[in-house]
Design a protein around this motif. Structure first.
Motif, PDB file in Angstrom:
ATOM      1  N   CYS A   1     -37.286   7.914  16.487  1.00 44.77           N
ATOM      2  CA  CYS A   1     -36.606   8.544  17.469  1.00 44.77           C
ATOM      3  C   CYS A   1     -36.026  10.092  17.078  1.00 44.77           C
ATOM      4  O   CYS A   1     -35.751  10.402  16.005  1.00 44.77           O
ATOM      5  CB  CYS A   1     -35.505   7.404  17.828  1.00 44.77           C
ATOM      6  N   ALA A   2     -35.697  10.676  18.219  1.00 49.06           N
ATOM      7  CA  ALA A   2     -35.043  12.222  17.763  1.00 49.06           C
ATOM      8  C   ALA A   2     -34.180  12.589  18.629  1.00 49.06           C
ATOM      9  O   ALA A   2     -34.154  12.053  20.008  1.00 49.06           O
ATOM     10  CB  ALA A   2     -36.503  13.140  17.703  1.00 49.06           C
ATOM     11  N   ALA A   3     -33.442  13.702  18.566  1.00 50.51           N
ATOM     12  CA  ALA A   3     -32.418  14.061  19.447  1.00 50.51           C
ATOM     13  C   ALA A   3     -32.252  15.544  19.282  1.00 50.51           C
ATOM     14  O   ALA A   3     -32.548  16.077  18.186  1.00 50.51           O
ATOM     15  CB  ALA A   3     -31.077  13.274  19.408  1.00 50.51           C
TER      16      ALA A   3
ATOM     17  N   ALA B   1     -42.378   9.699  24.391  1.00 47.70           N
ATOM     18  CA  ALA B   1     -41.368   9.768  25.541  1.00 47.70           C
ATOM     19  C   ALA B   1     -40.287  10.380  25.202  1.00 47.70           C
ATOM     20  O   ALA B   1     -39.797  10.319  24.145  1.00 47.70           O
ATOM     21  CB  ALA B   1     -41.369   8.322  25.843  1.00 47.70           C
ATOM     22  N   CYS B   2     -39.659  11.381  26.427  1.00 45.22           N
ATOM     23  CA  CYS B   2     -38.377  12.020  26.192  1.00 45.22           C
ATOM     24  C   CYS B   2     -38.001  11.849  27.440  1.00 45.22           C
ATOM     25  O   CYS B   2     -38.203  11.960  28.438  1.00 45.22           O
ATOM     26  CB  CYS B   2     -38.870  13.603  25.760  1.00 45.22           C
ATOM     27  N   ILE B   3     -36.616  12.032  27.226  1.00 45.01           N
ATOM     28  CA  ILE B   3     -35.525  12.142  28.357  1.00 45.01           C
ATOM     29  C   ILE B   3     -34.497  13.033  28.291  1.00 45.01           C
ATOM     30  O   ILE B   3     -33.767  13.297  27.218  1.00 45.01           O
ATOM     31  CB  ILE B   3     -35.214  10.793  28.686  1.00 45.01           C
ATOM     32  N   SER B   4     -34.080  13.675  29.446  1.00 45.07           N
ATOM     33  CA  SER B   4     -33.031  14.634  29.399  1.00 45.07           C
ATOM     34  C   SER B   4     -31.718  14.043  29.166  1.00 45.07           C
ATOM     35  O   SER B   4     -31.612  12.758  29.529  1.00 45.07           O
ATOM     36  CB  SER B   4     -33.038  15.454  30.586  1.00 45.07           C
ATOM     37  N   SER B   5     -30.692  15.018  28.756  1.00 39.32           N
ATOM     38  CA  SER B   5     -29.380  14.208  28.764  1.00 39.32           C
ATOM     39  C   SER B   5     -28.839  13.475  30.181  1.00 39.32           C
ATOM     40  O   SER B   5     -28.148  12.527  30.155  1.00 39.32           O
ATOM     41  CB  SER B   5     -28.353  15.213  28.323  1.00 39.32           C
TER      42      SER B   5
ATOM     43  N   MET C   1     -37.694  17.860  17.814  1.00 38.11           N
ATOM     44  CA  MET C   1     -36.328  18.151  18.052  1.00 38.11           C
ATOM     45  C   MET C   1     -35.589  18.253  16.715  1.00 38.11           C
ATOM     46  O   MET C   1     -36.401  18.268  15.695  1.00 38.11           O
ATOM     47  CB  MET C   1     -35.696  16.833  18.592  1.00 38.11           C
ATOM     48  N   ASP C   2     -34.358  18.739  16.760  1.00 43.16           N
ATOM     49  CA  ASP C   2     -33.597  19.019  15.515  1.00 43.16           C
ATOM     50  C   ASP C   2     -33.198  17.829  14.713  1.00 43.16           C
ATOM     51  O   ASP C   2     -33.080  17.636  13.280  1.00 43.16           O
ATOM     52  CB  ASP C   2     -32.471  19.474  15.927  1.00 43.16           C
ATOM     53  N   TYR C   3     -32.912  16.630  15.241  1.00 39.85           N
ATOM     54  CA  TYR C   3     -32.385  15.428  14.370  1.00 39.85           C
ATOM     55  C   TYR C   3     -33.484  14.346  14.483  1.00 39.85           C
ATOM     56  O   TYR C   3     -33.934  13.983  15.536  1.00 39.85           O
ATOM     57  CB  TYR C   3     -31.168  14.949  15.133  1.00 39.85           C
TER      58      TYR C   3
ATOM     59  N   ASP D   1     -25.302  10.520  24.683  1.00 43.06           N
ATOM     60  CA  ASP D   1     -25.354  10.966  26.250  1.00 43.06           C
ATOM     61  C   ASP D   1     -25.461  12.679  26.538  1.00 43.06           C
ATOM     62  O   ASP D   1     -25.943  12.903  27.403  1.00 43.06           O
ATOM     63  CB  ASP D   1     -24.074  10.381  26.730  1.00 43.06           C
ATOM     64  N   TYR D   2     -25.166  13.361  25.438  1.00 44.12           N
ATOM     65  CA  TYR D   2     -24.955  14.665  25.627  1.00 44.12           C
ATOM     66  C   TYR D   2     -26.379  15.450  25.063  1.00 44.12           C
ATOM     67  O   TYR D   2     -26.293  16.652  25.027  1.00 44.12           O
ATOM     68  CB  TYR D   2     -23.882  15.423  24.744  1.00 44.12           C
ATOM     69  N   TYR D   3     -27.275  14.457  24.650  1.00 42.82           N
ATOM     70  CA  TYR D   3     -28.583  15.129  24.007  1.00 42.82           C
ATOM     71  C   TYR D   3     -29.625  14.726  24.685  1.00 42.82           C
ATOM     72  O   TYR D   3     -29.905  13.584  25.349  1.00 42.82           O
ATOM     73  CB  TYR D   3     -28.516  14.465  22.722  1.00 42.82           C
ATOM     74  N   THR D   4     -30.544  15.767  24.585  1.00 35.05           N
ATOM     75  CA  THR D   4     -31.983  15.337  24.963  1.00 35.05           C
ATOM     76  C   THR D   4     -32.525  14.233  23.831  1.00 35.05           C
ATOM     77  O   THR D   4     -32.343  14.629  22.690  1.00 35.05           O
ATOM     78  CB  THR D   4     -33.038  16.524  25.005  1.00 35.05           C
ATOM     79  N   ILE D   5     -33.214  13.209  24.311  1.00 32.62           N
ATOM     80  CA  ILE D   5     -33.795  12.348  23.235  1.00 32.62           C
ATOM     81  C   ILE D   5     -35.057  11.981  23.557  1.00 32.62           C
ATOM     82  O   ILE D   5     -35.677  12.218  24.439  1.00 32.62           O
ATOM     83  CB  ILE D   5     -32.769  11.119  23.307  1.00 32.62           C
TER      84      ILE D   5
END
Length: 125
Positions: free
Chosen positions: A96-98, A49-53, A112-114, A30-34
């Motif tokens: 997937c990434a975050a 596809a990406c979505i903000s926190s 992304m980082d993760y 919930d606290y991450y851009t994914i």
């Protein structure tokens, strides 16, 4: 330890649907851009596809707009990618990434980082 694990890939016929899932552990999505990224053989990785926190901002690859939908399930700490009307050109390994940083459009373009380890999606014609 932050970990992302994808599932749901497989072989599907053109026009079919698949739903990818990505379970997170060690942190709260919930606290991450994914986002979801993909890489086809011989091609560069691209942000799908990406979505903000907050969920207020999304970014979709032009070729998947109207066909793919990214979402998150807060209760299960999981993200999903619903893929409809699949085409052979959607064949790729999907990751997937975050990231803890906010700019959805920039992260979706540059990564992304993760990261998860990926799941293979094959669309037959």
């Amino acid at each position: 330890q932050l970990q992302l694990v994808e599932s749901g890939g497989g072989l599907v016929q053109s026009g079919g649907s698949l739903r990818l899932s990505c379970a997170a552990s060690g942190f709260t999505l919930d606290y991450y851009t994914i986002g979801w990224f993909r890489q086809a053989p011989g091609k560069d990785r691209e942000g799908v596809a990406c979505i903000s926190s907050s969920g207020g901002s999304t970014n979709y690859l032009h070729s998947v707009k109207g066909r793919f939908t990214i979402s998150r399930d807060s209760a299960k700490n999981t993200m999903h990618l619903q893929m409809n009307s699949l085409k052979p050109e959607d064949t790729a390994i999907y990751y997937c990434a975050a990231d803890s940083r906010p700019p959805v459009d920039i992260l979706c373009n540059y990564g992304m980082d993760y990261w998860g380890k990926g799941t293979l999606v094959t669309v037959s014609s």
